[in-house]
Design a protein around this motif. Structure first.
Motif, mmCIF file in Angstrom:
data_model
loop_
_atom_site.group_PDB
_atom_site.id
_atom_site.type_symbol
_atom_site.label_atom_id
_atom_site.label_comp_id
_atom_site.label_asym_id
_atom_site.label_seq_id
_atom_site.Cartn_x
_atom_site.Cartn_y
_atom_site.Cartn_z
ATOM 1 N N LEU A 125 0.656 -1.317 -0.100
ATOM 2 C CA LEU A 125 -0.195 -0.182 0.051
ATOM 3 C C LEU A 125 0.741 1.220 0.029
ATOM 4 O O LEU A 125 0.274 2.481 0.080
ATOM 5 C CB LEU A 125 -0.898 0.023 1.380
ATOM 6 C CG LEU A 125 -1.928 -1.238 1.512
ATOM 7 C CD1 LEU A 125 -2.648 -0.808 2.482
ATOM 8 C CD2 LEU A 125 -2.715 -1.286 0.146
ATOM 9 N N ARG A 126 2.154 1.249 -0.120
ATOM 10 C CA ARG A 126 2.988 2.372 0.007
ATOM 11 C C ARG A 126 2.880 3.298 -1.152
ATOM 12 O O ARG A 126 2.514 2.949 -2.265
ATOM 13 C CB ARG A 126 4.578 1.802 0.047
ATOM 14 C CG ARG A 126 4.906 1.146 -1.244
ATOM 15 C CD ARG A 126 6.425 0.422 -1.138
ATOM 16 N NE ARG A 126 6.844 -0.046 -2.375
ATOM 17 C CZ ARG A 126 6.888 -1.562 -2.457
ATOM 18 N NH1 ARG A 126 6.299 -2.175 -1.525
ATOM 19 N NH2 ARG A 126 7.416 -1.957 -3.601
ATOM 20 N N SER A 127 3.070 4.642 -0.643
ATOM 21 C CA SER A 127 3.150 5.705 -1.686
ATOM 22 C C SER A 127 4.416 5.632 -2.455
ATOM 23 O O SER A 127 5.616 5.395 -1.633
ATOM 24 C CB SER A 127 2.799 6.969 -0.881
ATOM 25 O OG SER A 127 3.949 7.112 0.045
ATOM 26 N N PHE A 128 4.566 6.039 -3.455
ATOM 27 C CA PHE A 128 5.720 6.162 -4.287
ATOM 28 C C PHE A 128 5.515 7.287 -5.482
ATOM 29 O O PHE A 128 4.499 7.397 -5.874
ATOM 30 C CB PHE A 128 6.366 4.979 -4.752
ATOM 31 C CG PHE A 128 5.098 4.273 -5.923
ATOM 32 C CD1 PHE A 128 5.121 4.721 -7.090
ATOM 33 C CD2 PHE A 128 4.418 3.296 -5.365
ATOM 34 C CE1 PHE A 128 4.177 4.151 -7.978
ATOM 35 C CE2 PHE A 128 3.505 2.576 -6.266
ATOM 36 C CZ PHE A 128 3.539 2.938 -7.580
ATOM 37 N N ASP A 129 6.429 7.675 -6.084
ATOM 38 C CA ASP A 129 6.583 8.342 -7.151
ATOM 39 C C ASP A 129 7.375 7.379 -8.246
ATOM 40 O O ASP A 129 8.440 6.804 -7.906
ATOM 41 C CB ASP A 129 7.418 9.641 -7.236
ATOM 42 C CG ASP A 129 6.707 10.721 -6.758
ATOM 43 O OD1 ASP A 129 5.410 10.373 -6.374
ATOM 44 O OD2 ASP A 129 7.182 11.891 -6.240
ATOM 45 N N MET A 130 7.103 7.164 -9.323
ATOM 46 C CA MET A 130 7.655 6.215 -10.500
ATOM 47 C C MET A 130 8.192 7.215 -11.588
ATOM 48 O O MET A 130 7.073 7.830 -12.238
ATOM 49 C CB MET A 130 6.681 5.176 -10.703
ATOM 50 C CG MET A 130 7.379 4.417 -11.701
ATOM 51 S SD MET A 130 6.512 2.678 -11.829
ATOM 52 C CE MET A 130 6.689 1.880 -10.340
ATOM 53 N N LYS A 131 9.484 6.937 -12.059
ATOM 54 C CA LYS A 131 9.818 7.704 -13.052
ATOM 55 C C LYS A 131 9.978 6.985 -14.216
ATOM 56 O O LYS A 131 10.585 5.958 -14.168
ATOM 57 C CB LYS A 131 11.128 8.459 -12.695
ATOM 58 C CG LYS A 131 10.990 9.583 -11.689
ATOM 59 C CD LYS A 131 12.330 10.312 -11.462
ATOM 60 C CE LYS A 131 12.449 11.185 -10.664
ATOM 61 N NZ LYS A 131 13.677 11.850 -10.138
ATOM 62 N N ILE A 132 9.306 7.163 -15.320
ATOM 63 C CA ILE A 132 9.449 6.422 -16.688
ATOM 64 C C ILE A 132 10.442 7.219 -17.546
ATOM 65 O O ILE A 132 9.983 8.480 -17.959
ATOM 66 C CB ILE A 132 7.974 5.951 -17.326
ATOM 67 C CG1 ILE A 132 7.156 5.196 -16.189
ATOM 68 C CG2 ILE A 132 8.146 5.342 -18.657
ATOM 69 C CD1 ILE A 132 6.051 4.941 -16.758
ATOM 70 N N LYS A 133 11.442 6.546 -17.971
ATOM 71 C CA LYS A 133 12.479 7.257 -19.006
ATOM 72 C C LYS A 133 12.576 6.597 -20.369
ATOM 73 O O LYS A 133 12.144 5.271 -20.358
ATOM 74 C CB LYS A 133 13.614 7.406 -18.327
ATOM 75 C CG LYS A 133 13.925 8.142 -16.933
ATOM 76 C CD LYS A 133 15.196 8.322 -16.590
ATOM 77 C CE LYS A 133 15.131 8.890 -15.118
ATOM 78 N NZ LYS A 133 16.565 9.030 -14.530
ATOM 79 N N ASP A 134 12.986 7.270 -21.139
ATOM 80 C CA ASP A 134 12.946 6.707 -22.818
ATOM 81 C C ASP A 134 14.317 6.031 -22.858
ATOM 82 O O ASP A 134 15.321 6.076 -21.972
ATOM 83 C CB ASP A 134 12.673 7.656 -23.764
ATOM 84 C CG ASP A 134 13.480 8.967 -23.643
ATOM 85 O OD1 ASP A 134 14.338 8.812 -23.041
ATOM 86 O OD2 ASP A 134 13.221 9.708 -24.459
ATOM 87 N N THR A 135 14.531 5.593 -23.894
ATOM 88 C CA THR A 135 16.026 4.934 -24.079
ATOM 89 C C THR A 135 17.022 6.179 -24.096
ATOM 90 O O THR A 135 18.359 5.833 -23.909
ATOM 91 C CB THR A 135 16.008 4.437 -25.729
ATOM 92 O OG1 THR A 135 15.650 5.278 -26.514
ATOM 93 C CG2 THR A 135 15.012 3.156 -25.449
#
Length: 319
Positions: free
Chosen positions: A157-167
């Motif tokens: 249930l933890r909170s988070f920020d997720m970063k999605i990066k390109d190549t």
């Protein structure tokens, strides 16, 4: 007898020949105003070539696909190369930067990377994922960001920020998940995730809808207007099979896509929480909604398939 003239270039005026009495006489009539200064440019209309007609057009050879080669020192620059394959010359209107490739595909594969420390010691680490196309080529990568205390105390249930990066290692999508409940016994504080593309610009939300048995979600736009529905099975348990979450229109009539938790094998399912997902959507879907569906996939993974320490993963909304 007169002295012969010096050999020169073609069409070059020969040197004047000396005559008796110390005077020189030009062999050809001198034009009015003299020959002029040889260092100056010829007057307009003067043809420097050998042909009487207009000069031929300059032909350029098209360059290879890819970045233009750097010319050698002292050499002439090469031809302009076209844009590499997969990178459009100009970004389509309304498409966030870095998401242009999503306009060309109708399915995505998400593979969670195995963390050795987590697999052997049970110590929860930040989840990392590889996002691929249907051919298995990596197009993005994602990594969870939060602190150690949040991961190991709050569990799935933890909170988070997720970063999605390109190549090119540029952040193109950011997912923000606050700390919320997941059980149907707490209908006022259910799961939610915000999707930003690019970071700082909200393009949509994934919001859990209350239901006593089924996991249901609303896929919302930037103004929290519901655009699509997502519905999973009563028990999200992949016992030797895939678990499908059907994507439907706003009215919830017929499926238009799917998020599937894929069976990865007995050993991986028992001893790790490494998951594989597949996302299918219409090819002409708004690319921003494709990004929101990626956020929905990560939210489903944490809600139902994330295992922390000795705690069992959740399989329903009332467990």
């Amino acid at each position: 007898m007169s002295a012969p003239g010096y050999p020169g270039a073609y069409n070059q005026t020969p040197y004047p020949m000396p005559q008796h009495g110390g005077q020189s006489v030009a062999p050809y009539p001198v034009p009015a105003g003299g020959y002029g200064d040889p260092g100056q440019a010829p007057p307009p209309g003067f043809n420097m070539g050998y042909n009487a007609g207009p000069p031929p057009p300059v032909m350029y050879q098209p360059g290879p696909v890819g970045p233009a080669p750097v010319p050698e020192y002292g050499g002439s620059p090469g031809a302009i190369s076209p844009a590499p394959l997969g990178a459009p010359a100009s970004a389509p209107v309304g498409v966030p930067p870095g998401l242009e490739y999503l306009t060309q595909i109708d399915q995505i594969l998400i593979h969670q990377k195995v963390e050795l420390l987590e697999a052997f010691l049970g110590f929860e680490t930040n989840n990392e994922y590889e996002i691929k196309n249907s051919l298995g080529q990596k197009i993005y990568k994602a990594k969870e960001k939060n602190d150690c205390c949040t991961r190991n105390c709050c569990g799935s249930l933890r909170s988070f920020d997720m970063k999605i990066k390109d190549t090119m290692d540029r952040e193109v999508i950011r997912l923000i998940r606050p700390f919320r409940c997941v059980s149907c016994w707490c209908p006022c504080c259910l799961q939610e995730m915000e999707v930003q593309a690019p970071p700082g610009t909200t393009v949509g939300y994934v919001k859990q809808d209350w239901h006593p048995f089924l996991p249901r979600f609303s896929i919302q736009g930037a103004n929290k207007e519901t655009l699509m529905k997502l519905e999973g099975p009563c028990f999200a348990c992949n016992c030797c099979g895939d678990v499908n979450f059907e994507l439907k229109g706003k009215d919830g009539d017929k499926p238009i896509g799917r998020i599937s938790k894929q069976w990865t094998g007995l050993l991986k399912e028992v001893f790790t929480d490494t998951d594989n997902f597949g996302i299918q959507f219409p090819l002409d879907m708004d690319v921003k909604m494709k990004a929101v569906l990626m956020g929905a996939c990560f939210l489903i993974d944490f809600m139902f398939f994330e295992k922390v320490g000795e705690a069992n993963q959740r399989s329903s909304v009332f467990s």
